[in-house]
Design a protein around this motif. Structure first.
Motif, PDB file in Angstrom:
ATOM      1  N   ARG A  88       1.475  -4.599   6.947  1.00  0.00           N
ATOM      2  CA  ARG A  88       0.790  -2.922   6.975  1.00  0.00           C
ATOM      3  C   ARG A  88      -0.527  -2.890   6.519  1.00  0.00           C
ATOM      4  NH1 ARG A  88       5.742  -0.369   3.560  1.00  0.00           N
ATOM      5  NH2 ARG A  88       6.879  -0.452   5.918  1.00  0.00           N
ATOM      6  N   GLU A  89      -0.440  -3.875   5.665  1.00  0.00           N
ATOM      7  CA  GLU A  89      -2.276  -4.020   5.218  1.00  0.00           C
ATOM      8  C   GLU A  89      -2.744  -4.189   6.633  1.00  0.00           C
ATOM      9  OE1 GLU A  89      -5.804  -3.421   3.518  1.00  0.00           O
ATOM     10  OE2 GLU A  89      -3.577  -2.979   2.615  1.00  0.00           O
ATOM     11  N   ARG A  92      -3.937  -1.584   8.613  1.00  0.00           N
ATOM     12  CA  ARG A  92      -4.710  -1.187   8.353  1.00  0.00           C
ATOM     13  C   ARG A  92      -5.660  -1.046   8.575  1.00  0.00           C
ATOM     14  NH1 ARG A  92      -4.201   2.640   3.726  1.00  0.00           N
ATOM     15  NH2 ARG A  92      -2.213   1.800   3.028  1.00  0.00           N
ATOM     16  N   LYS A  93      -6.092  -2.520   8.420  1.00  0.00           N
ATOM     17  CA  LYS A  93      -7.500  -2.610   8.645  1.00  0.00           C
ATOM     18  C   LYS A  93      -7.961  -2.813  10.169  1.00  0.00           C
ATOM     19  CE  LYS A  93      -7.718  -6.079   4.713  1.00  0.00           C
ATOM     20  NZ  LYS A  93      -7.602  -7.858   4.603  1.00  0.00           N
TER      21      LYS A  93
END
Length: 351
Positions: A88-89, A92-93
């Motif tokens: 998920r992170e 996001r990036k």
């Protein structure tokens, strides 16, 4: 290779399917994120847009056949919550997601592209729909589905203002939708060959994208789409049938087989109206059937694949003799009638 992409989209119960079994290889759910996830995400985007583009073509070209329409935009949306926790992170990036729902891609020639929308535009508002105000549980696709449903309910053909964030800057565009059959088209990144429809959504396994060209992929999607157009889920539930393993036993069998043959027959017309080869389903079953729909993999709730080929060949021959488009088959008049289970009269046996 789509067999090793992994993302959690959630699962839905009580779906009709091309097959009652899934022939999925091992999928590495929950694998750790890596620094080079970018190519993986772009492969997901391309695969999602491939399915969305075929679904769009089928849904718009066959709008005259559908009694349930929506505002077609040609936008493929996604949300950060649909990525598994490990990635998920990283997602996001890569994608940004300054708002809960963003444009994953736009269908070539569709209203979204014509309006000037682009991949990675983050949705702020569409007409009266405030994206941030849509409800949804964290880590689920609730908000994405809510956005899709709200956009589909917009007035068809009327211009609506669209506010997005593009590279952090606000942009306002005007979008004018077109009539489309009411169905979402979704890719399940499991590497398998499951295909299903639940009345409002069509979902197919990513294994099909690896192994079949676009015309045969369209044949798979058209079959599931036909279930939705014919309201098969509602009509099966009205009969009180059992799903899952029980679908192949007792009085359930005749109703499921009837819906499968009906969907096969209608799929030929859906393909023709969208300018796909009407014999694509035949080519698909001749490839798919011997390895994945025979022997122990054959479901009692589905006709034998060779009989499906014979039935499709006869229907394709009929359609090839009709030049007008769209073709609206007479069988659509029966979609409001209760299922009678008489599948034998519409199936042609192979010799």
């Amino acid at each position: 290779n789509m067999r090793f992409l992994f993302r959690d989209r959630g699962r839905r119960a009580r779906r009709l399917g091309l097959l009652a079994v899934s022939c999925a290889p091992l999928v590495l759910w929950g694998a750790s994120a890596r620094a080079d996830d970018g190519p993986l995400f772009e492969a997901v985007r391309a695969a999602d847009l491939r399915v969305a583009s075929i679904g769009w073509k089928l849904a718009v070209s066959n709008a005259p056949l559908c009694d349930r329409l929506e505002a077609g935009t040609g936008m493929q949306l996604h949300t950060l919550d649909q990525f598994d926790a490990a990635r998920r992170e990283s997602a996001r990036k890569h994608f940004g997601f300054p708002t809960p729902v963003a444009v994953e891609g736009v269908v070539a020639g569709g209203p979204a592209e014509k309006a000037g929308l682009r991949s990675d535009d983050a949705l702020v508002r569409i007409g009266s729909i405030e994206i941030a105000g849509l409800a949804g549980r964290p880590g689920t696709t609730d908000r994405l589905v809510a956005a899709q449903q709200a956009i589909a309910a917009l007035p068809i053909g009327e211009p609506v203002a669209v506010d997005v964030l593009r590279a952090g800057a606000p942009v306002r565009l005007t979008l004018r939708s077109v009539p489309a059959c009411r169905s979402r088209f979704e890719l399940e990144l499991d590497g398998g060959f499951g295909a299903s429809a639940d009345g409002t959504m069509v979902q197919i396994g990513s294994g099909f994208l690896d192994d079949y060209p676009d015309d045969q992929l369209a044949a798979v999607i058209a079959h599931e789409f036909a279930h939705n157009i014919l309201h098969h889920r509602e009509r099966l539930e009205a009969r009180g049938v059992a799903y899952g393993l029980l679908a192949g036993f007792g009085g359930n069998v005749k109703y499921f087989r009837q819906t499968e043959v009906q969907a096969d027959l209608l799929s030929v017309y859906l393909l023709a109206n969208a300018n796909y080869p009407v014999r694509a389903p035949i080519a698909f079953w001749r490839s798919f059937g011997p390895s994945k729909a025979g022997g122990v993999l054959r479901s009692r709730s589905h006709p034998a694949w060779r009989d499906r080929v014979a039935t499709l060949e006869a229907e394709a021959a009929k359609v090839e003799g009709i030049s007008a488009r769209p073709i609206i088959p007479a069988s659509l008049a029966e979609r409001g009638a209760p299922l009678d289970g008489n599948w034998q009269s519409i199936l042609i046996r192979s010799r």
